[in-house]
Design a protein around this motif. Structure first.
Motif, PDB file in Angstrom:
ATOM      1  N   GLN A  95     -19.930  28.342  14.100  1.00 58.76           N
ATOM      2  CA  GLN A  95     -21.130  28.610  14.893  1.00 58.76           C
ATOM      3  C   GLN A  95     -20.786  29.183  16.270  1.00 58.76           C
ATOM      4  OE1 GLN A  95     -23.680  25.210  15.079  1.00 58.76           O
ATOM      5  NE2 GLN A  95     -25.184  26.164  16.415  1.00 58.76           N
ATOM      6  N   PHE A  96     -19.660  28.723  16.839  1.00 58.47           N
ATOM      7  CA  PHE A  96     -19.276  29.158  18.185  1.00 58.47           C
ATOM      8  C   PHE A  96     -18.047  30.081  18.155  1.00 58.47           C
ATOM      9  CE2 PHE A  96     -21.687  25.217  19.007  1.00 58.47           C
ATOM     10  CZ  PHE A  96     -22.629  25.725  19.896  1.00 58.47           C
ATOM     11  N   ASP A  97     -17.930  30.855  17.091  1.00 59.59           N
ATOM     12  CA  ASP A  97     -16.910  31.914  16.986  1.00 59.59           C
ATOM     13  C   ASP A  97     -15.488  31.402  17.199  1.00 59.59           C
ATOM     14  OD1 ASP A  97     -18.922  33.867  16.568  1.00 59.59           O
ATOM     15  OD2 ASP A  97     -19.250  33.998  18.733  1.00 59.59           O
ATOM     16  N   GLY A  98     -15.208  30.226  16.683  1.00 63.15           N
ATOM     17  CA  GLY A  98     -13.857  29.693  16.747  1.00 63.15           C
ATOM     18  C   GLY A  98     -13.467  29.128  18.099  1.00 63.15           C
ATOM     19  N   ARG A 149     -27.740  21.415  22.603  1.00 62.11           N
ATOM     20  CA  ARG A 149     -27.550  21.217  24.037  1.00 62.11           C
ATOM     21  C   ARG A 149     -26.531  22.207  24.590  1.00 62.11           C
ATOM     22  NH1 ARG A 149     -27.580  15.932  23.976  1.00 62.11           N
ATOM     23  NH2 ARG A 149     -29.790  15.791  24.486  1.00 62.11           N
ATOM     24  N   VAL A 150     -25.482  22.467  23.831  1.00 61.90           N
ATOM     25  CA  VAL A 150     -24.478  23.433  24.274  1.00 61.90           C
ATOM     26  C   VAL A 150     -25.107  24.822  24.389  1.00 61.90           C
ATOM     27  CG1 VAL A 150     -22.321  24.601  23.655  1.00 61.90           C
ATOM     28  CG2 VAL A 150     -22.526  22.119  23.376  1.00 61.90           C
ATOM     29  N   LYS A 151     -25.954  25.175  23.450  1.00 55.17           N
ATOM     30  CA  LYS A 151     -26.649  26.472  23.524  1.00 55.17           C
ATOM     31  C   LYS A 151     -27.517  26.551  24.781  1.00 55.17           C
ATOM     32  CE  LYS A 151     -26.871  27.194  18.506  1.00 55.17           C
ATOM     33  NZ  LYS A 151     -27.770  27.221  17.329  1.00 55.17           N
ATOM     34  N   SER A 191     -26.275  29.570  31.923  1.00 58.76           N
ATOM     35  CA  SER A 191     -25.196  30.219  32.674  1.00 58.76           C
ATOM     36  C   SER A 191     -25.071  31.706  32.381  1.00 58.76           C
ATOM     37  CB  SER A 191     -23.855  29.522  32.359  1.00 58.76           C
ATOM     38  OG  SER A 191     -23.517  29.680  30.991  1.00 58.76           O
ATOM     39  N   LYS A 192     -26.039  32.269  31.631  1.00 63.95           N
ATOM     40  CA  LYS A 192     -25.959  33.689  31.265  1.00 63.95           C
ATOM     41  C   LYS A 192     -26.010  34.601  32.487  1.00 63.95           C
ATOM     42  CE  LYS A 192     -27.466  34.107  26.459  1.00 63.95           C
ATOM     43  NZ  LYS A 192     -28.543  34.546  25.547  1.00 63.95           N
TER      44      LYS A 192
END
Length: 666
Positions: A587-590, A605-607, A613-614
């Motif tokens: 899901q988070f590209d490794g 929550r991480v998303k 922070s974008k």
């Protein structure tokens, strides 16, 4: 030199059904023997294989007690003279006869097994029985302060009073004046104390305030009923302010100059700051001019409001407040400001607030690392920056590994196994409590095993604790080996602190999923310290602390059969935990940073954190340092650090941060 320390997710009420507990079948016992036999290099109780027949007799004796066949029980007991769990049979036999038990039987058990877990448990039950029978002189003599509960202490004080020791009344206020309800067994003692005139407004107010602080409002109102009418009015005002702290805006109601009124005002300002820190700060300034608050109370209230100002986004107001009152600059408050500066990549402010930290905190590897990072962006000298990184790189820690990466030098992995002399090792191995704990552990009675272990080891000295830890590790009781090193604060025995537990299951899962085994080890070490029956307060289970709902979804996606009980089996737990981790990595590209954060705090929550922070793309180390949840921040740092250590334990050099992770902006 300080090194990375253990950080484990708390878990409470650990239970295991124990499929093998109480089993008498020879095949099961042989399987246990093969699974848990201690290496011959470690002195230990008699081998497990020798106990096969004893275990069968033990189970037969337990059944005889339950069925009331006491003659058969006594015959079996005679054959179990040297079996470690013999005291459990005697204890259970005593329990079956407790209502008619002679005092000598209790005394004999305590003499045979002095200060053991079961003897202490029996003593507590015996004192309770004596109190219920009104044998107060015996209650006083049999009571032990080091083995007491609140209930027994109430019986003890009551017994002293009945036996004529009036000085016991002096100890009652401390028992009564607490922020929670006390056992009903204390009611007669409290009633007698009150009838004698022991209650005062000061004592009632003290309990009222403690109860309000504990959010026990009904208890607080009960305490208020014990007050004089004048004091009760203050309690009612306190209650009103607690419910609606905005009433503090009407200062005319709070003009009385007294310690109680000041307590009401300060409590209300703290309650208000939780909702509206700006208003709380404005009111504080007005009340501070009106009331003569004690210096300590003033500082604590200002700090409390300052922290809430920060959490509600009023950073500039907080900085102005600290500038006006430098004494407010506590470690927690200043660290919050450093992280706010990091989140905004304001390196000059990072430097400014690190300089405001207390000397000891500023000298930690954490803030030395960030001082070096800030100097890189604010024109610091290359020599100063390199010196800071070199200093931090000497530590086996998250920041030490980061610093080593900056310098492109090997990680500091001090590995100095602790040694135990054979005499101490053998002495600890033959302690009754240690032998009982081991046997209970082998039989799958994990809760009783832990109780025996903790009860015994808390009486040992440092050298003996180390020996006990070595023994536990040799039996496959990995958590106790880890805990022993924490107790004695010895951080350099990497074999004991980072065991290759359940390696076959880890390797199988790692191979099936193409997930690095050192990462699986790191997660399991962080989550449960390899406690197979670990159960968290949130309901997570097993080695890798999976919620049943998460495990069920993971099993369904993976085509695995599943039942909640299976999560207590190491093979199943590691297989499902590995698959869940693999889903997060996909899901988070490794990215292990994000996957570890998601494993702890949840992917949604991480998303959310990534979305916030974008607007300011953060370097990976800044993103980790500014994770909003302290627990998750520490979790990610530990998992990454433990991965390096497990790479070393497996004989593989692994990068702390992979090139793709280092390049990513979060």
């Amino acid at each position: 030199m300080r090194f990375l320390r253990s950080a484990m997710t708390p878990y409470t009420g650990a239970r295991r059904a124990g499929r093998l507990a109480g089993a008498t079948a020879l095949g099961l016992l042989i399987a246990l023997t093969q699974a848990h036999a201690a290496p011959t290099s470690i002195a230990a109780p008699p081998s497990i294989a020798d106990k096969t027949e004893q275990r069968k007799l033990y189970n037969d004796a337990q059944q005889a007690i339950r069925s009331g066949r006491y003659t058969e029980y006594r015959e079996l007991l005679a054959e179990l003279e040297h079996y470690p769990l013999k005291p459990y049979l005697e204890y259970n036999y005593i329990n079956r006869r407790f209502s008619t038990l002679p005092a000598e039987d209790i005394a004999e058990f305590e003499r045979d097994y002095p200060r053991s877990y079961l003897a202490d448990k029996l003593n507590r039950r015996w004192v309770e029985k004596l109190a219920q029978q009104g044998k107060w002189a015996d209650v006083v003599t049999q009571y032990r302060a080091d083995n007491a509960t609140t209930e027994l202490t109430c019986y003890y004080l009551r017994g002293r009073i009945i036996e004529g020791d009036q000085s016991a009344y002096k100890e009652v206020p401390e028992l009564w004046s607490v922020g929670h309800s006390q056992p009903k067994a204390c009611d007669p003692l409290f009633a007698n104390w009150m009838d004698r005139g022991g209650m005062t407004d000061a004592i009632a107010w003290q309990r009222f305030v403690k109860a309000m602080d504990s959010r026990q409002r009904s208890l607080a109102r009960y305490a208020a009923k014990k007050m004089s009418p004048e004091k009760k009015k203050l309690a009612e005002l306190y209650d009103e302010v607690d419910s609606n702290p905005r009433v503090l805006s009407d200062m005319s109601r709070f003009g009385e100059q007294s310690a109680d009124m000041q307590q009401i005002i300060l409590h209300g300002l703290q309650r208000l700051s939780l909702r509206d820190a700006e208003l709380a700060h404005k009111l504080w300034q007005r009340y501070d001019a009106q009331q003569l608050f004690a210096d300590k109370a003033r500082l604590e209230t200002q700090r409390y409001i300052a922290v809430r100002l920060l959490r509600q986004g009023h950073t500039s107001e907080t900085e102005a407040l600290i500038k006006a009152t430098p004494a407010l600059s506590s470690e927690d408050l200043t660290e919050w400001l450093v992280r706010d500066a990091l989140r905004n990549l304001d390196w000059h402010r990072v430097n400014k607030w690190i300089a405001m930290l207390p000397t000891e905190a500023r000298a930690s590897e954490r803030w030395r690392y960030w001082q070096a990072r800030a100097l890189e962006h604010t024109g610091g000298s290359a020599e100063q920056i390199k010196a800071l990184y070199q200093l931090v790189a000497q530590t086996r820690s998250f920041y030490g590994f980061l610093s080593a990466d900056h310098l492109n030098i090997p990680y500091e992995l001090v590995d100095k196994p602790v040694t135990v002399n054979s005499v101490t090792r053998d002495q600890v191995a033959t302690l009754g409590g240690v032998q009982r704990a081991r046997e209970l552990f082998i039989l799958g009675k994990a809760l009783d095993a832990r109780r025996e272990w903790y009860h015994t080891t808390k009486q040992l000295d440092e050298t003996q604790i180390i020996a006990a830890g070595k023994l536990a590790e040799s039996w496959g009781w990995h958590r106790n080996g880890i805990q022993a090193m924490i107790q004695v604060r010895y951080w350099d025995d990497l074999e004991l602190r980072f065991p290759l537990a359940y390696q076959e299951h880890v390797n199988t899962t790692a191979k099936d999923l193409s997930v690095a085994p050192h990462l699986l080890f790191a997660i399991a070490r962080q989550e449960s310290a390899f406690t197979a029956d670990a159960r968290s307060s949130a309901g997570a289970l097993g080695l890798m602390q999976l919620l049943p709902s998460t495990a069920k979804q993971t099993a369904h996606r993976s085509g695995m059969s599943f039942s909640t009980y299976d999560l207590l089996e190491p093979a199943t737990n590691i297989a499902l935990g590995g698959r869940y981790l693999n889903q997060l990595l996909t899901q988070f590209d490794g990215n292990r940073i994000l996957a570890a954060a998601a494993y702890n705090a949840g992917p949604n929550r991480v998303k959310q954190w990534l979305s916030k922070s974008k607007s300011t793309s953060l370097p990976y180390d800044v993103w980790i340092e500014t994770i909003p949840y302290r627990e998750t921040r520490g979790y990610v740092q530990n998992v990454l650090s433990y991965s390096v250590i497990y790479g070393y334990r497996l004989g593989e050099e692994k990068p702390f941060i992979t090139p793709s992770e280092a390049r990513s902006s979060l």
